[in-house]
Design an enzyme around this catalytic site. Structure first.
Site, PDB file in Angstrom:
ATOM      1  N   ARG A 118       0.873  -1.188   0.000  1.00  0.00           N
ATOM      2  CA  ARG A 118       0.000   0.000   0.000  1.00  0.00           C
ATOM      3  C   ARG A 118       0.901   1.225   0.000  1.00  0.00           C
ATOM      4  NH1 ARG A 118      -3.370   3.897   0.536  1.00  0.00           N
ATOM      5  NH2 ARG A 118      -5.459   3.621   1.358  1.00  0.00           N
ATOM      6  N   GLU A 126     -11.769   4.995  -5.228  1.00  0.00           N
ATOM      7  CA  GLU A 126     -12.217   3.614  -5.402  1.00  0.00           C
ATOM      8  C   GLU A 126     -12.604   3.375  -6.860  1.00  0.00           C
ATOM      9  OE1 GLU A 126     -12.166   1.252  -2.911  1.00  0.00           O
ATOM     10  OE2 GLU A 126     -11.124   2.839  -1.823  1.00  0.00           O
ATOM     11  N   ARG A 160      -0.593  -5.655   4.768  1.00  0.00           N
ATOM     12  CA  ARG A 160       0.018  -4.980   3.622  1.00  0.00           C
ATOM     13  C   ARG A 160       1.203  -4.143   4.080  1.00  0.00           C
ATOM     14  NH1 ARG A 160      -5.159  -1.827   1.348  1.00  0.00           N
ATOM     15  NH2 ARG A 160      -4.967  -1.056   3.484  1.00  0.00           N
TER      16      ARG A 160
END
Length: 285
Positions: A118, A126, A160
Site C-alpha cells: 500500500r 475507489e 500490507r
C-alpha cells in the site's frame, strides 16, 4: 439549564456514528517537514533533501527539485550518518505483478513470494468512484511489470506493507498526488511535503481536482458501508414480516413456535428465526 445542556450533549453523542466519535478521538497527526539540511565530511552543505533510503553503501536523498541524489554514506558528515542510523528503514525489491488500484500493488520478491504493498501517505479513488479507473491506469503505466524498490517500516492491520515506492528515479507516492490521481491521506500522514503537493495539484485542477465535487475516498468508503448496512437492515426487516414459523415477543424476548397460543398474538413482537430469543416454557419455542 446546565443539566439540560448536558443531557442534550449525551443524546447527541449517542446519535453520532461510532466512526465519527472515533475520528474526533484520533486527530490528524501534526504536519512535519521531511526535508532537512545535509552536509558532507568536509562540512559542505548539500541540497536540502528528504531521506529516501540506504542501498548498500549509497544513501539516496530526495532534494526539493524532485531529482534523486545518490551519495556514498561514507561521504556524509558524522552527524548525518548518526541521523540515518537512528532512522532505520527496510527495503523490498521485486517485480510488480499486479496493480489493484491507484494506491495498492503486488510485488513478487526474490523468494517468489507475492507481497501486497500500500503506497503510504496517499489514498486513491475507489474503482466505482470518479477517477478510480484512471488512477489505477496511471499507476499501472508507471510500474506494472517493472522492478521497484519499496522502502518501509511497518505493515497495516491487513498485512500490507506500507511503503514508499520507487521506480528508477521516480517516487510513485509523490507522482500519484502530483498528477491528481490520489489524495494525501491526511488522517494517517503528517508529511508536509505531500500536503503541499496536494494543494498545488488542487490549484492546477489536475485529475480528481477537475471534478466540481471531489469526495475523499475514505468518506466514499464510509458512505458505501452505511448504504450496504441500511440495505441489509431493510432486507432483514422485510424478511421478518413474512411468517417464519417462530414469533418473538419483543417485550419479554420469549420465542414461540407456530403451535403456540401466543404465536403472532402478543401486542409487541415480530417473526424471527429459531435461534433468536429464549424458548417459550409451554411450546418450547
Amino acid at each position: 439549564m446546565f443539566r439540560d445542556r448536558f443531557a442534550f450533549l449525551l443524546l447527541l453523542l449517542a446519535l453520532l456514528p461510532a466512526g465519527a466519535i472515533l475520528a474526533q478521538a484520533e486527530p490528524d497527526p501534526p504536519l512535519v517537514d521531511p526535508f532537512r539540511e545535509w552536509r558532507d565530511v568536509e562540512k559542505n552543505s548539500l541540497p536540502k533533501s528528504r531521506f529516501a533510503y540506504v542501498d548498500g553503501d549509497q544513501a539516496c536523498l530526495w532534494p526539493e527539485t524532485g531529482q534523486r541524489m545518490l551519495i556514498p554514506v561514507a561521504r556524509l558528515s558524522v552527524e548525518d550518518r548518526e541521523w540515518i542510523a537512528d532512522h532505520p528503514l527496510r527495503i523490498l525489491r521485486g517485480k510488480v505483478v499486479f496493480v489493484a488500484d491507484g494506491d495498492t500493488i503486488g510485488v513478487l520478491d526474490a523468494d517468489k513470494q507475492q507481497r501486497r504493498v500500500r503506497l503510504e501517505g496517499i489514498d486513491a479513488p475507489e474503482s466505482n468512484q470518479a477517477f478510480g479507473n484512471k488512477s489505477k491506469r496511471t499507476l499501472s503505466e508507471a510500474c506494472h511489470g517493472k522492478e521497484v524498490l519499496v522502502v518501509y517500516t511497518s505493515e497495516d492491520q491487513y498485512g500490507r506493507i506500507l511503503g514508499q515506492v520507487y521506480v528508477d528515479d521516480r517516487w510513485l507516492n509523490h507522482d500519484q498526488i502530483e498528477s491528481g490521481m490520489a489524495w494525501h491521506y491526511r488522517h494517517f500522514s503528517g508529511d508536509a511535503h505531500l500536503a503541499d503537493l496536494q494543494k498545488q495539484s488542487q490549484k492546477g485542477q489536475k485529475g480528481i481536482w477537475s471534478d466540481p465535487n471531489p469526495q475523499q475516498p475514505w468518506r466514499f468508503r464510509l458512505d458505501e458501508k452505511r448504504r450496504r448496512e441500511a440495505e441489509e437492515e431493510k432486507a432483514k426487516a422485510a424478511e421478518m414480516t413474512t411468517p417464519t414459523g417462530f414469533w418473538l415477543n419483543s417485550s419479554s424476548g420469549v420465542r414461540h413456535n407456530a403451535q403456540c397460543d401466543h404465536y403472532g398474538k402478543t401486542s409487541r413482537g415480530r417473526y424471527c428465526t429459531a435461534e433468536e430469543g429464549k424458548p417459550c416454557g409451554i411450546c418450547g419455542g
